[in-house]
Write a protein that holds these residues in place. Structure first.
Motif, mmCIF file in Angstrom:
data_model
loop_
_atom_site.group_PDB
_atom_site.id
_atom_site.type_symbol
_atom_site.label_atom_id
_atom_site.label_comp_id
_atom_site.label_asym_id
_atom_site.label_seq_id
_atom_site.Cartn_x
_atom_site.Cartn_y
_atom_site.Cartn_z
ATOM 1 N N GLY A 94 44.085 11.109 56.885
ATOM 2 C CA GLY A 94 43.380 11.632 55.727
ATOM 3 C C GLY A 94 43.980 11.243 54.396
ATOM 4 O O GLY A 94 43.589 11.784 53.363
ATOM 5 N N TYR A 95 44.933 10.305 54.378
ATOM 6 C CA TYR A 95 45.559 9.917 53.118
ATOM 7 C C TYR A 95 44.571 9.122 52.274
ATOM 8 O O TYR A 95 43.931 8.190 52.748
ATOM 9 C CB TYR A 95 46.799 9.064 53.399
ATOM 10 C CG TYR A 95 47.568 8.676 52.159
ATOM 11 C CD1 TYR A 95 48.434 9.572 51.569
ATOM 12 C CD2 TYR A 95 47.418 7.417 51.591
ATOM 13 C CE1 TYR A 95 49.158 9.227 50.435
ATOM 14 C CE2 TYR A 95 48.127 7.061 50.456
ATOM 15 C CZ TYR A 95 48.992 7.973 49.883
ATOM 16 O OH TYR A 95 49.695 7.630 48.764
ATOM 17 N N SER A 99 47.513 10.620 43.329
ATOM 18 C CA SER A 99 46.630 11.330 42.424
ATOM 19 C C SER A 99 46.543 10.668 41.057
ATOM 20 O O SER A 99 45.810 11.138 40.202
ATOM 21 C CB SER A 99 47.114 12.780 42.255
ATOM 22 O OG SER A 99 48.422 12.790 41.707
ATOM 23 N N TYR A 100 47.272 9.593 40.834
ATOM 24 C CA TYR A 100 47.294 8.997 39.516
ATOM 25 C C TYR A 100 46.608 7.636 39.477
ATOM 26 O O TYR A 100 46.617 6.970 38.463
ATOM 27 C CB TYR A 100 48.731 8.871 39.011
ATOM 28 C CG TYR A 100 49.393 10.195 38.843
ATOM 29 C CD1 TYR A 100 49.263 10.900 37.658
ATOM 30 C CD2 TYR A 100 50.101 10.768 39.889
ATOM 31 C CE1 TYR A 100 49.854 12.135 37.492
ATOM 32 C CE2 TYR A 100 50.700 12.000 39.737
ATOM 33 C CZ TYR A 100 50.574 12.679 38.525
ATOM 34 O OH TYR A 100 51.156 13.898 38.378
ATOM 35 N N GLU A 235 38.909 27.452 41.445
ATOM 36 C CA GLU A 235 37.954 26.499 40.882
ATOM 37 C C GLU A 235 38.618 25.147 40.636
ATOM 38 O O GLU A 235 38.012 24.094 40.896
ATOM 39 C CB GLU A 235 37.380 27.055 39.580
ATOM 40 C CG GLU A 235 36.389 28.199 39.774
ATOM 41 C CD GLU A 235 35.113 27.750 40.458
ATOM 42 O OE1 GLU A 235 34.523 26.742 40.016
ATOM 43 O OE2 GLU A 235 34.718 28.387 41.449
ATOM 44 N N ILE A 236 39.850 25.158 40.134
ATOM 45 C CA ILE A 236 40.546 23.881 39.914
ATOM 46 C C ILE A 236 40.810 23.180 41.238
ATOM 47 O O ILE A 236 40.646 21.954 41.352
ATOM 48 C CB ILE A 236 41.852 24.133 39.139
ATOM 49 C CG1 ILE A 236 41.553 24.625 37.723
ATOM 50 C CG2 ILE A 236 42.700 22.865 39.088
ATOM 51 C CD1 ILE A 236 42.781 24.966 36.912
ATOM 52 N N ASN A 242 43.742 18.105 45.685
ATOM 53 C CA ASN A 242 44.921 17.250 45.855
ATOM 54 C C ASN A 242 45.211 16.366 44.651
ATOM 55 O O ASN A 242 45.910 15.356 44.756
ATOM 56 C CB ASN A 242 44.760 16.351 47.099
ATOM 57 C CG ASN A 242 44.553 17.150 48.362
ATOM 58 O OD1 ASN A 242 45.160 18.205 48.539
ATOM 59 N ND2 ASN A 242 43.686 16.663 49.236
ATOM 60 N N ARG A 243 44.689 16.730 43.487
ATOM 61 C CA ARG A 243 44.912 15.916 42.294
ATOM 62 C C ARG A 243 45.748 16.618 41.242
ATOM 63 O O ARG A 243 46.327 15.972 40.382
ATOM 64 C CB ARG A 243 43.566 15.497 41.673
ATOM 65 C CG ARG A 243 42.826 14.471 42.519
ATOM 66 C CD ARG A 243 41.450 14.176 41.952
ATOM 67 N NE ARG A 243 40.806 13.116 42.704
ATOM 68 C CZ ARG A 243 40.628 11.877 42.257
ATOM 69 N NH1 ARG A 243 41.071 11.543 41.068
ATOM 70 N NH2 ARG A 243 40.027 10.965 42.995
ATOM 71 N N ILE A 244 45.779 17.923 41.272
ATOM 72 C CA ILE A 244 46.517 18.674 40.264
ATOM 73 C C ILE A 244 47.026 19.960 40.899
ATOM 74 O O ILE A 244 46.376 20.514 41.798
ATOM 75 C CB ILE A 244 45.618 18.968 39.041
ATOM 76 C CG1 ILE A 244 46.439 19.500 37.866
ATOM 77 C CG2 ILE A 244 44.513 19.926 39.398
ATOM 78 C CD1 ILE A 244 45.642 19.601 36.576
ATOM 79 N N SER A 245 48.171 20.412 40.441
ATOM 80 C CA SER A 245 48.779 21.620 41.001
ATOM 81 C C SER A 245 48.958 22.644 39.883
ATOM 82 O O SER A 245 49.953 22.595 39.145
ATOM 83 C CB SER A 245 50.130 21.282 41.646
ATOM 84 O OG SER A 245 50.754 22.454 42.139
ATOM 85 N N PRO A 246 48.014 23.569 39.698
ATOM 86 C CA PRO A 246 48.157 24.576 38.641
ATOM 87 C C PRO A 246 49.159 25.655 39.019
ATOM 88 O O PRO A 246 49.402 25.921 40.201
ATOM 89 C CB PRO A 246 46.730 25.148 38.512
ATOM 90 C CG PRO A 246 46.120 24.938 39.860
ATOM 91 C CD PRO A 246 46.738 23.686 40.423
ATOM 92 N N LEU A 247 49.727 26.274 38.007
ATOM 93 C CA LEU A 247 50.667 27.382 38.181
ATOM 94 C C LEU A 247 49.957 28.667 37.776
ATOM 95 O O LEU A 247 49.653 28.861 36.599
ATOM 96 C CB LEU A 247 51.923 27.164 37.337
ATOM 97 C CG LEU A 247 52.931 28.317 37.289
ATOM 98 C CD1 LEU A 247 53.499 28.593 38.669
ATOM 99 C CD2 LEU A 247 54.041 28.016 36.294
#
Length: 649
Positions: A94-95, A99-100, A235-236, A242-247
């Motif tokens: 599944g890779y 993300s950049y 929602e994010i 798998n593109r951004i990791s919110p805190l």
């Protein structure tokens, strides 16, 4: 230790034993001569070091791909070699790549290029560089040319036309192209139009792109009510997997929260671990000293109408944030007066309307004077002119669309007003309350004065009475003001604390009881019950226990984590919950309750904006069933008059 460095060897060299040492070094072990093979006439050809062997019989590993290969092969053998020489593939199921959008060690050739193709079908271009002639390009440094800013296709492909327009509007505002030297805006779309998705698109674009071919910002703070912290996180993750990791800060001790916030504020670079912080208004106010330490690229304030008072601590804490790009989200930006509207505009674009005193003198006073019943023609004309002048300023930084746009994408919504007659018990207590001497004396006002606290308390008592007599039974039993003789109207031996609930004593509750029974037996729909009073929610619980209805309840006493959990459980189609009890004051803003398609407003609020927020919980993106909104009114009395005015507003 090497032998040459040993003390004995060093001493030999010093004493003149270098000759012996050199002689020892020149000794060479004699090579063994190989006996020739009598059966073979071939001799190994002489070759230079690192030269290619021409008489190998083993097939080369790379074959024709080797630059120095002299082996000839058939076309079939060449085809097989090409098929077997597969490119390297990462052995992770599944890779999908980093993300950049870049690979380690790979640098793009040529001049600057946009992150995404602006000429692709359906691409949303937020910024187009100035076209230069070939002669102008010769004079400009290739590494200083602007590039197009294009929305990531993963988001662009799901945006609706009005959402694409909203993203473009917000981008132009935050980069300062709509109003020079101002970088804020208000996203005032009505509930259900996808404000969250539009803002996620904006923050993701700013975190990755700019006309200078680098990220425009490095950190984003999302401030929202406590009940929506988990919703923003989900929602994010939904739109940017798998593109951004919110805190998300939704719990923890003061020391833990300070540590997490300090780590977020001290994070810099192209690839921070948590570029997005999601925090509640209350937590932001309590830990503002940490968030004021460094600069932030963008701040998003969800349900921004909470900032209508520019003098409270939360407003001051947010104004102290070192951030010039500010976006405020609110489905109901104007509620009561112009000064509240000024507070919202002043937050996103500080000083665009002057100070609060200047705003009153320049806009508010002339507009209100022109709307007064005793205003002259000159006052009315001046008020209209000032209103138009203010609108020209603020319309450049505010965008608002109505729910009429949703009719293309969502199922039909039917709103019904249920006018309920009072029972005889309610009528008797109502008349006794209004005819009470103590109430008459307390409600008397001199010279047309405004409502006093006693007047509002009397209205609140009547609102509870029309909901159900049990809500005022303690006051009747204690013979409080207005209820001195009301206890005698109840049935003999009536005690709501010990006996079961009797829905037939209330006109509104008896109709609600019938409505729920019909929905339960004839459909698979779920229902949301909305009220302003926790006492009414307690009564709903007793009704559900009486009829064996599965239910969940959300009010101000529930923790943030538990709120998100029960919302997810209720929206699950396989759950057994039939009713969601909602306090409009605690959770009426921003919740997504698409698991239900019927909503009952049991007692509308003084402020119609609160009712609009609550009624938009079910008719929104993701809803697949026809929606029914029921507004219950009591006939003929003060509750009906109040609710009728609210509906007209």
């Amino acid at each position: 230790m090497r032998r040459c460095q040993a003390p004995s060897q060093v001493a030999k060299r010093i004493s003149g034993g270098e000759d012996d040492l050199s002689a020892e070094k020149t000794r060479v072990r004699p090579k063994k001569k190989l006996k020739p093979n009598p059966d073979s006439d071939d001799e190994s050809p002489e070759r230079k070091p690192l030269g290619l062997l021409s008489n190998l019989t083993r097939a080369p590993i790379i074959g024709l791909c080797s630059p120095g290969s002299t082996v000839s092969m058939s076309p079939h053998e060449a085809l097989i070699r090409r098929l077997l020489n597969k490119p390297f593939k990462i052995p992770i199921k599944g890779y999908v790549g980093g993300s950049y959008g870049r690979s380690l060690g790979v640098r793009r050739t040529g001049g600057r290029q946009p992150l995404h193709d602006p000429d692709a079908e359906g691409a949303l271009v937020l910024h187009e560089p100035v076209l230069l002639s070939e002669h102008e390009k010769l004079k400009v440094d290739v590494n200083s040319l602007e590039v197009a800013v294009v929305v990531d296709p993963i988001l662009c492909n799901v945006l609706r036309p009005h959402q694409r327009e909203g993203v473009k509007f917000m981008y132009d505002c935050v980069v300062g192209s709509r109003i020079s030297e101002y970088h804020g805006c208000i996203m005032a779309d009505e509930m259900g139009l996808g404000k969250t998705l539009q803002c996620i698109t904006l923050l993701w674009t700013l975190l990755k792109q700019s006309p200078q071919c680098k990220p425009l910002i490095d950190k984003v703070i999302v401030v929202c009510p406590s009940s929506l912290v988990k919703n923003w996180f989900n929602e994010i993750q939904k739109w940017l997997p798998n593109r951004i990791s919110p805190l998300a800060i939704d719990s923890g001790t003061k020391a833990e929260i300070d540590k997490n916030l300090t780590g977020f504020m001290n994070t810099y670079g192209r690839r921070p671990a948590n570029p997005v912080l999601i925090i509640s208004y209350e937590t932001f106010r309590l830990h503002a000293h940490v968030l004021h330490t460094s600069e932030v690229g963008l701040v998003l304030c969800d349900e921004g109408h909470r900032l209508k008072n520019h003098e409270n601590q939360t407003y001051s804490a947010l104004m102290g944030l070192k951030c010039k790009r500010r976006v405020l989200l609110s489905g109901t930006p104007i509620q009561n007066d112009l000064l509240e509207y000024f507070s919202l505009i002043h937050f996103v674009n500080e000083g665009i309307l002057g100070s609060s005193q200047e705003f009153r003198k320049r806009f508010e006073n002339p507009i209100l004077r022109g709307r007064d019943a005793d205003a002259t023609d000159e006052d009315h004309k001046k008020g209209v002119e000032k209103l138009q002048e203010m609108a020209e300023i603020v319309n450049r930084c505010i965008i608002r669309r109505t729910q009429a746009l949703l009719s293309k994408y969502l199922p039909v919504k039917i709103e019904q007003i249920l006018v309920c007659k009072l029972t005889q018990l309610q009528m008797d207590i109502y008349q006794a309350f209004c005819n009470s001497d103590t109430i008459r004396r307390s409600l008397k006002s001199e010279d047309g004065a405004k409502m006093t606290s006693s007047s509002l308390a009397a209205i609140t008592s009547l609102k509870k009475l029309v909901n159900h007599p049990d809500l005022v039974f303690p006051a009747c039993r204690e013979r409080k003001e207005g209820f001195e003789t009301a206890a005698e109207f109840f049935p003999p031996g009536h005690d709501p604390d010990r006996g079961r609930l009797r829905p037939e004593l209330s006109g509104k509750l008896s109709i609600l009881d019938c409505l729920l029974a019909v929905v339960k037996t004839t459909t698979t729909d779920k229902v949301v019950l909305v009220s302003n009073y926790t006492q009414t929610l307690d009564m709903f619980e007793r009704l559900c226990a009486l009829r064996n209805y599965g239910f969940v309840r959300l009010d101000g006493s529930m923790s943030i984590k538990k709120r998100a959990k029960i919302v997810d459980q209720f929206n699950d189609p396989s759950s057994s919950y039939f009713i969601f009890m909602l306090s409009s004051k605690a959770g009426g803003c921003g919740l997504n309750l698409i698991g239900a398609n019927r909503l009952v407003m049991f007692d509308p609020d003084w402020n119609p904006a609160n009712d609009e927020q609550a009624m938009a919980r079910v008719w929104r993106d993701g809803q697949r069933k026809k929606c029914y909104i029921y507004r219950m009114l009591a006939l003929g009395k003060i509750k009906y008059l109040l609710d009728e005015n609210i509906i007209i507003l």
